[in-house]
Design a protein around this motif. Structure first.
Motif, short mmCIF file in Angstrom:
data_model
loop_
_atom_site.label_atom_id
_atom_site.label_comp_id
_atom_site.label_asym_id
_atom_site.label_seq_id
_atom_site.Cartn_x
_atom_site.Cartn_y
_atom_site.Cartn_z
N ARG A 126 33.02 154.15 53.74
CA ARG A 126 33.96 153.03 53.59
C ARG A 126 33.34 151.73 54.08
NH1 ARG A 126 39.60 155.82 55.52
NH2 ARG A 126 40.00 156.89 53.56
N ALA A 127 32.66 151.81 55.23
CA ALA A 127 32.01 150.61 55.77
C ALA A 127 30.90 150.13 54.83
CB ALA A 127 31.45 150.91 57.15
N GLU A 128 30.14 151.06 54.27
CA GLU A 128 29.07 150.68 53.33
C GLU A 128 29.65 150.02 52.08
OE1 GLU A 128 26.66 154.10 52.52
OE2 GLU A 128 26.03 154.29 54.61
N VAL A 129 30.75 150.55 51.56
CA VAL A 129 31.39 149.96 50.38
C VAL A 129 31.85 148.54 50.70
CG1 VAL A 129 33.43 150.09 48.90
CG2 VAL A 129 32.05 152.12 49.29
N ALA A 130 32.45 148.35 51.88
CA ALA A 130 32.89 147.01 52.27
C ALA A 130 31.70 146.06 52.37
CB ALA A 130 33.64 147.07 53.60
N TYR A 131 30.60 146.55 52.92
CA TYR A 131 29.39 145.74 53.04
C TYR A 131 28.87 145.34 51.65
CZ TYR A 131 24.60 144.43 54.18
OH TYR A 131 23.42 143.77 54.30
N LEU A 132 28.81 146.30 50.73
CA LEU A 132 28.32 146.01 49.39
C LEU A 132 29.23 145.04 48.64
CD1 LEU A 132 27.09 149.57 48.38
CD2 LEU A 132 25.68 147.57 48.92
N LYS A 133 30.54 145.16 48.85
CA LYS A 133 31.47 144.22 48.21
C LYS A 133 31.22 142.80 48.71
CE LYS A 133 35.36 147.26 47.20
NZ LYS A 133 36.77 147.57 47.52
N LYS A 134 30.99 142.68 50.00
CA LYS A 134 30.72 141.35 50.55
C LYS A 134 29.42 140.80 50.00
CE LYS A 134 30.29 138.60 54.66
NZ LYS A 134 30.39 138.50 56.08
N LEU A 135 28.40 141.65 49.89
CA LEU A 135 27.13 141.22 49.34
C LEU A 135 27.29 140.73 47.91
CD1 LEU A 135 24.06 140.98 49.67
CD2 LEU A 135 23.89 143.36 48.91
N GLN A 136 28.05 141.46 47.10
CA GLN A 136 28.29 141.05 45.72
C GLN A 136 29.02 139.71 45.67
OE1 GLN A 136 30.36 144.41 44.13
NE2 GLN A 136 28.49 145.46 43.48
N ALA A 137 29.98 139.53 46.54
CA ALA A 137 30.74 138.27 46.58
C ALA A 137 29.82 137.11 46.94
CB ALA A 137 31.89 138.37 47.56
N LEU A 138 28.92 137.33 47.89
CA LEU A 138 27.98 136.28 48.28
C LEU A 138 27.04 135.93 47.13
CD1 LEU A 138 27.10 137.42 51.91
CD2 LEU A 138 28.41 135.40 51.24
N ILE A 139 26.58 136.95 46.41
CA ILE A 139 25.69 136.70 45.28
C ILE A 139 26.42 135.91 44.20
CG2 ILE A 139 24.46 137.83 43.37
CD1 ILE A 139 23.75 140.08 45.40
N ARG A 140 27.67 136.30 43.91
CA ARG A 140 28.46 135.56 42.91
C ARG A 140 28.68 134.11 43.34
NH1 ARG A 140 31.55 140.44 42.27
NH2 ARG A 140 32.92 139.67 43.90
N ALA A 141 28.97 133.91 44.62
CA ALA A 141 29.22 132.56 45.12
C ALA A 141 27.95 131.72 45.03
CB ALA A 141 29.71 132.62 46.56
N LYS A 142 26.82 132.33 45.31
CA LYS A 142 25.56 131.60 45.25
C LYS A 142 25.24 131.21 43.81
CE LYS A 142 20.84 131.84 46.94
NZ LYS A 142 19.83 132.65 47.64
N ARG A 143 25.48 132.12 42.87
CA ARG A 143 25.21 131.83 41.45
C ARG A 143 26.13 130.72 40.94
NH1 ARG A 143 24.68 137.97 39.29
NH2 ARG A 143 22.56 138.33 40.04
N SER A 144 27.39 130.76 41.34
CA SER A 144 28.33 129.74 40.85
C SER A 144 28.06 128.38 41.50
CB SER A 144 29.77 130.17 41.11
OG SER A 144 30.03 130.22 42.49
N ALA A 145 27.46 128.39 42.68
CA ALA A 145 27.17 127.13 43.37
C ALA A 145 25.82 126.55 42.94
CB ALA A 145 27.16 127.34 44.87
N ALA A 146 25.02 127.31 42.19
CA ALA A 146 23.71 126.84 41.74
C ALA A 146 23.89 125.63 40.82
CB ALA A 146 22.96 127.96 41.04
N PRO A 147 23.07 124.62 41.01
CA PRO A 147 23.21 123.42 40.17
C PRO A 147 22.86 123.73 38.71
CG PRO A 147 21.25 123.27 41.53
CD PRO A 147 21.98 124.51 41.96
N THR A 148 23.60 123.13 37.81
CA THR A 148 23.33 123.33 36.38
C THR A 148 22.36 122.25 35.92
OG1 THR A 148 25.25 121.99 35.82
CG2 THR A 148 25.56 124.38 35.92
N LYS A 149 21.49 122.62 35.02
CA LYS A 149 20.47 121.70 34.52
C LYS A 149 21.04 120.90 33.36
CE LYS A 149 15.54 122.07 33.98
NZ LYS A 149 14.44 122.97 33.66
N ARG A 150 20.95 119.56 33.45
CA ARG A 150 21.46 118.70 32.37
C ARG A 150 20.28 118.11 31.61
NH1 ARG A 150 26.96 115.86 34.02
NH2 ARG A 150 27.79 117.58 35.21
#
Length: 172
Positions: A147-171
């Protein structure tokens, strides 16, 4: 560690809530660490006067994992999650995190086994029907770890998603 009387804590908290100053100003005025004031205020907001009363507790491995899982899931600081679960010393959550990161669930169950052994030495042995078998206990511990590992992996996925969405877009 210096102890503070409940009446003093309440006076400082009420002063903070009344707007007499922020934690930094009140810390200088009352000669108390700023972190203590923030902790007292959080505990008072969540638990009322009971949050300021002295408390001596031992915590089970399951409780510690629940606290750490909640902290990961909600992305809370140690002070915030300690206030939610009424753990009076926020640094205790930091210690639990370090122990968990270094030794996994076993780091928590060692302390529980030690307390259980000390208690059982003082009392008469439990009837065989109430004794938990080693295999059932091992399965419970493995379940807690997963259960703790699943919670850790969920947080990791959320951080990766947040980082991707915060990445600057190229114009172009």
């Amino acid at each position: 560690m210096e102890k503070y009387k409940t009446e003093f804590k309440l006076k400082v908290v009420k002063s903070f809530l009344a707007g007499d100053g922020g934690a930094k100003l009140l810390a200088r005025r009352w000669i108390v660490p700023e972190e203590k004031i923030r902790t007292w205020v959080n505990h008072y907001r969540l638990h009322g006067i009971d949050g300021l009363l002295p408390k001596r507790s031992t915590y089970s491995a399951q409780f510690k994992l629940q606290v750490l899982s909640h902290q990961d899931r909600e992305q809370l600081s140690s002070r915030q999650v300690a206030a939610v679960y009424d753990v009076r010393n926020p640094n205790q959550v930091v210690v639990w995190r370090r122990n968990f990161d270094e030794g996994g669930v076993e780091a928590f169950s060692k302390g529980d086994q030690r307390r259980t052994n000390m208690k059982s030495e003082r009392r008469s042995p439990a009837p065989p029907s109430t004794v938990i078998t080693d295999s059932a206990q091992a399965l419970r511990e493995e379940n807690e770890q997963l259960r703790a590992e699943v919670a850790y992996l969920k947080k990791l996925q959320a951080l990766i998603r947040a980082k991707r969405s915060a990445a600057p877009t190229k114009r172009v």
